[in-house]
Design an enzyme around this catalytic site. Structure first.
Site, PDB file in Angstrom:
ATOM      1  N   GLU A 152       3.140   2.608  10.139  1.00 34.96           N
ATOM      2  CA  GLU A 152       4.141   1.937   9.318  1.00 34.96           C
ATOM      3  C   GLU A 152       4.372   2.733   8.050  1.00 34.96           C
ATOM      4  O   GLU A 152       3.455   3.367   7.512  1.00 34.96           O
ATOM      5  CB  GLU A 152       3.702   0.527   8.944  1.00 34.96           C
ATOM      6  N   THR A 190       4.821  -3.791   3.957  1.00 39.13           N
ATOM      7  CA  THR A 190       5.113  -4.439   2.680  1.00 39.13           C
ATOM      8  C   THR A 190       6.528  -5.028   2.686  1.00 39.13           C
ATOM      9  O   THR A 190       7.307  -4.860   1.742  1.00 39.13           O
ATOM     10  CB  THR A 190       4.939  -3.469   1.490  1.00 39.13           C
ATOM     11  N   GLY A 220      -9.256  -1.944   3.123  1.00 40.93           N
ATOM     12  CA  GLY A 220     -10.678  -1.622   3.003  1.00 40.93           C
ATOM     13  C   GLY A 220     -11.325  -1.188   4.305  1.00 40.93           C
ATOM     14  O   GLY A 220     -12.542  -0.988   4.355  1.00 40.93           O
ATOM     15  N   ARG A 253       1.636   5.163   2.742  1.00 37.62           N
ATOM     16  CA  ARG A 253       2.156   4.749   1.426  1.00 37.62           C
ATOM     17  C   ARG A 253       2.073   5.964   0.518  1.00 37.62           C
ATOM     18  O   ARG A 253       0.982   6.470   0.250  1.00 37.62           O
ATOM     19  CB  ARG A 253       1.337   3.593   0.866  1.00 37.62           C
ATOM     20  N   LYS A 302      -2.029 -10.154  10.259  1.00 42.65           N
ATOM     21  CA  LYS A 302      -2.640  -9.152   9.396  1.00 42.65           C
ATOM     22  C   LYS A 302      -3.624  -9.844   8.457  1.00 42.65           C
ATOM     23  O   LYS A 302      -3.216 -10.510   7.510  1.00 42.65           O
ATOM     24  CB  LYS A 302      -1.559  -8.416   8.601  1.00 42.65           C
ATOM     25  N   GLY A 340      -5.008   2.581   5.730  1.00 43.05           N
ATOM     26  CA  GLY A 340      -4.162   3.334   4.813  1.00 43.05           C
ATOM     27  C   GLY A 340      -4.846   4.569   4.287  1.00 43.05           C
ATOM     28  O   GLY A 340      -5.092   5.528   5.020  1.00 43.05           O
ATOM     29  N   SER A 341      -5.206   4.548   2.990  1.00 44.28           N
ATOM     30  CA  SER A 341      -5.736   5.741   2.335  1.00 44.28           C
ATOM     31  C   SER A 341      -7.027   6.245   2.956  1.00 44.28           C
ATOM     32  O   SER A 341      -7.305   7.447   2.940  1.00 44.28           O
ATOM     33  CB  SER A 341      -5.955   5.465   0.842  1.00 44.28           C
TER      34      SER A 341
END
Length: 212
Positions: free
Chosen positions: A43, A72, A161, A20, A132, A181-182
């Site tokens: 993704e 998303t 998380g 993202r 998910k 993700g991050s």
């Protein structure tokens, strides 16, 4: 590939990266780092500017062993656009049955977002290929272990998380794979590549221990 083959390939490493970013260039650069570090599934979130272009570029420039999806995905229209762009799987933060129907219509697996056992059962009844669990930070591996005692057939993908440290705990609790993700993508090229390599080894060890 058939839908079940794509699902198996997308989750083979027990993790799919979530990219993202605030630009097309940053998204494709991050994806390049992750794929170069050995990840084979990721993704591109549709919150990223020109996300569909990024998906098309990655599909065109990567090999058959790489599985590129769209994240998303909130409705049927977005699902169709993502499939047209080349997305091989669709991920949503919510349970939207039209997304599942659209993906399946074109042979693409769908991983809708769920947060409760009730939503898990509804998603399974709708034909979801994976569930998910979002946000996973609201639950924990012990919660998943308890739920899977009642729903052992549920292919759960905790997301939100998850860290390199906690991902193996989720796998040990019965998760099929983790979305990251991050916690996986932040940092410079060397940092991200090293983190990805470390994660893959940790997940492999966790899966081996769970099967022992």
């Amino acid at each position: 590939m058939y839908r079940w083959q794509i699902t198996r390939a997308a989750l083979a490493q027990r993790v799919f990266a979530i990219v993202r970013a605030d630009s097309y260039e940053k998204a494709t650069a991050t994806a390049d780092i992750l794929l170069g570090a050995g990840l084979t599934s990721l993704e591109i979130s549709l919150t990223t500017p020109y996300a569909l272009d990024a998906i098309s570029t990655l599909r065109r420039e990567t090999g058959q062993e790489t599985v590129i999806g769209a994240g998303t995905v909130l409705d049927g229209a977005a699902a169709r656009q993502a499939v047209d762009a080349g997305a091989q799987f669709l991920v949503s933060p919510s349970l939207h049955e039209e997304v599942i129907r659209t993906g399946h219509r074109y042979g693409v697996p769908v991983f809708p977002g769920v947060a409760t056992p009730t939503e898990m059962v509804r998603a399974l009844e709708a034909g979801a290929d994976g569930l998910k669990l979002f946000p996973a930070s609201a639950h924990g591996p012990r919660w998943l272990r308890d739920v899977r005692a009642a729903l052992p057939q549920a292919p759960v993908l905790p997301t939100g998380g998850i860290t390199v440290k906690t991902a193996p705990e989720w796998i040990a609790a019965g998760a099929v794979a983790c979305g990251m993700g991050s916690a996986l993508t932040e940092g410079d090229r060397e940092t991200v590549a090293k983190r990805a390599t470390d994660l893959l080894q940790r997940l492999e060890d966790a899966a081996a221990a769970a099967q022992a």
